[in-house]
Every structure is written in C-alpha cells, then in structure tokens.
Design an enzyme around this catalytic site. Structure first.
Site, PDB file in Angstrom:
ATOM      1  N   GLU A  13      -7.424  -1.087   0.004  1.00 25.14           N
ATOM      2  CA  GLU A  13      -6.192  -0.380   0.350  1.00 25.14           C
ATOM      3  C   GLU A  13      -5.669   0.446  -0.818  1.00 25.14           C
ATOM      4  O   GLU A  13      -5.011   1.467  -0.629  1.00 25.14           O
ATOM      5  CB  GLU A  13      -5.125  -1.388   0.784  1.00 25.14           C
ATOM      6  N   GLY A  23      -1.043  -5.984  11.649  1.00 20.70           N
ATOM      7  CA  GLY A  23      -1.382  -6.123  13.058  1.00 20.70           C
ATOM      8  C   GLY A  23      -0.210  -5.695  13.923  1.00 20.70           C
ATOM      9  O   GLY A  23       0.933  -6.040  13.645  1.00 20.70           O
ATOM     10  N   MET A  81       1.121 -10.338   5.751  1.00 19.16           N
ATOM     11  CA  MET A  81       1.146 -11.587   5.000  1.00 19.16           C
ATOM     12  C   MET A  81       1.881 -11.518   3.654  1.00 19.16           C
ATOM     13  O   MET A  81       1.855 -12.496   2.911  1.00 19.16           O
ATOM     14  CB  MET A  81      -0.290 -12.081   4.771  1.00 19.16           C
ATOM     15  N   GLU A  82       2.531 -10.382   3.339  1.00 22.05           N
ATOM     16  CA  GLU A  82       3.141 -10.265   2.018  1.00 22.05           C
ATOM     17  C   GLU A  82       4.543  -9.672   1.987  1.00 22.05           C
ATOM     18  O   GLU A  82       5.351 -10.013   1.117  1.00 22.05           O
ATOM     19  CB  GLU A  82       2.252  -9.385   1.102  1.00 22.05           C
ATOM     20  N   ASP A 137      -5.087  -3.271  13.979  1.00 25.00           N
ATOM     21  CA  ASP A 137      -5.478  -3.998  15.182  1.00 25.00           C
ATOM     22  C   ASP A 137      -4.209  -4.441  15.899  1.00 25.00           C
ATOM     23  O   ASP A 137      -3.105  -4.248  15.399  1.00 25.00           O
ATOM     24  CB  ASP A 137      -6.343  -5.220  14.830  1.00 25.00           C
TER      25      ASP A 137
END
Length: 253
Positions: free
Chosen positions: A14, A80, A194-195, A218
């Site tokens: 990324e 997501g 997640m962060e 996704d």
C-alpha cells in the site's frame, strides 16, 4: 515553520507507490519500525507502515508523533465494503471511526472506549474536506489514473467517494455472517479495516488532525476478492499516490 505530514499505511504494497514518489527519503528506525523521512511536492513528510492491527498501529502512530513531531496524519490503504452501495474500487473517507470489537460491558456501553465517554472518534473536518476534493478529482478519471487494463480487469466503472463511519477491529472480516453482524450492531458502517480507529484515538489524545482514505478491495463477505495483492498493486496503491499527490499539490507548504 510547518510541521511534517505523517503518511501511514498498513501494508508495504500500500505504501510502495508513495515511497517511489518521494525523491530524497532516508530511513530512520524507531521502535523496530522504518520511518521514511523526506519531501514530496515541497512538503516535509514522514511515511511509515503502521503494521496490521490496532496495537501495532497505535505504537507506530505514537512514535510518529513523539519522535517526528508530525502536524497531521493521513492513513491510506484498503478496506472491506459494508455499507449498501459501497463497491469494489470505491473509496471511503472516514468521518468517524469506531472499534467494532470494543466491549467492556456491563461496566461501559458496548463500543465505548473506557474512560473516554465515547465510542466514535472523529476525523478532522478540514483535513478530510481537502482529501475529499483530491479523491473526487482522481476518481473522476479512473482510466487516466489506473489505466484501461486495470479498470477492465477489476470492473471499476464510475468509482464513487463515500464519507461516513469506518469500523476497525482485530480480525479480518470476510464472511457474510460477520458483515451482517456489523451492519446490525453499527448500521451506519461504510467499511471495515483493522487500524484506523486506533490511529484516530492516538491522534485525539495528542490533538493532531487525522484523516483516513480507504479503497474498497472487497465486500468483506463470502465474495471477497481472491487476488488481494494484485488489487493493492494495480488499484489501491495507485489511488493512494494519486490522491495524496493531488492533495499535496494544491496544499500550501
């Protein structure tokens, strides 16, 4: 004199395009992490991988603020899609962030961070508005930004910018059951990662403006994209560098 800008992503793929755009970066190692210090479009910048998960991201952000004294933090990467109409290839700009797996009940309400009196941490409004303008400019020309092959491969017709709630938690959400549970618990959710909420909490503690742009890789369900790495390399990282470049170009140093 303006303070440096912190640019953060969770995965090396990324951040790769951002590092390639920095002409004079050099590495400083702090807390077991590499921080790339340099310049981009006339701005002092410090780029770093947060690593994956809330604790790792909080450690990285604290080092970024304490050691390098950055004046604002921008997080880019993938997420997501959860919200209705949030499609693969769209971009979500966080306006608020929440830890979907925070639950200290019955001592505190579900999702509330103990001793803060809140569950949601707001992104900086002014910084987010600047990034929204940059993102919209880039998304208006997907063929120019990504190339026709990538647009065709990932069916990225008319990508959109969404703004609102982003959830963070220490698990990779990839099933319909988990997605449905998130929608039920936090109905306004647009995306999950997640962060971000951990970074937002640290920036809140230090009083430093924070913003987050996430490309949807996704739908965070049973149809999750199988070639995750290829999507990051062909789409998400290209979006990140284009949007950040657009933002830094029009922003005064």
């Amino acid at each position: 004199m303006s303070r440096p800008i912190g640019l953060v992503s969770a995965l090396r793929q990324e951040l790769a395009a951002v590092l390639a755009a920095m002409p004079d970066e050099h590495i400083q190692r702090v807390a077991g992490r590499d921080f790339w210090v340099g310049h981009w479009h006339g701005h002092d910048v410090v780029a770093v991988l947060s690593r994956v998960g809330k604790v790792a991201a909080a450690t990285t952000t604290t080092a970024l603020l304490e050691r390098f004294g950055v004046g604002r933090v921008v997080f880019t990467g993938v997420a997501g899609g959860i919200g209705q109409g949030v499609r693969v290839g769209d971009v979500v700009l966080a306006r608020h962030l929440v830890q979907h797996d925070m639950n200290a009940s019955p001592l505190f309400p579900r999702h509330e961070v103990p001793l803060y009196g809140r569950s949601h941490f707001a992104a900086d409004a002014a910084l987010s508005a600047e990034l929204a303008a940059a993102a919209q400019a880039v998304l208006a020309q997907p063929h120019h930004t990504l190339g026709a092959d990538a647009v065709t491969e990932f069916a990225l017709s008319a990508p959109q910018l969404h703004q609102g709630l982003v959830d963070s938690g220490d698990r990779f959400v990839s099933s319909q059951t988990e997605s449905d549970a998130l929608r039920q618990a936090l109905p306004d959710t647009l995306a999950v990662e997640m962060e971000g909420a951990a970074v937002a909490q640290v920036c809140h503690d230090y009083g430093v403006p924070f913003a987050a742009l996430r490309t949807i890789s996704d739908r965070a369900d049973d149809t999750a994209h199988v070639d995750f790495t290829r999507f990051i390399e062909r789409v998400a990282s290209v979006y990140s560098v284009a949007m950040l470049s657009q933002w830094l170009t029009v922003r005064s140093p």
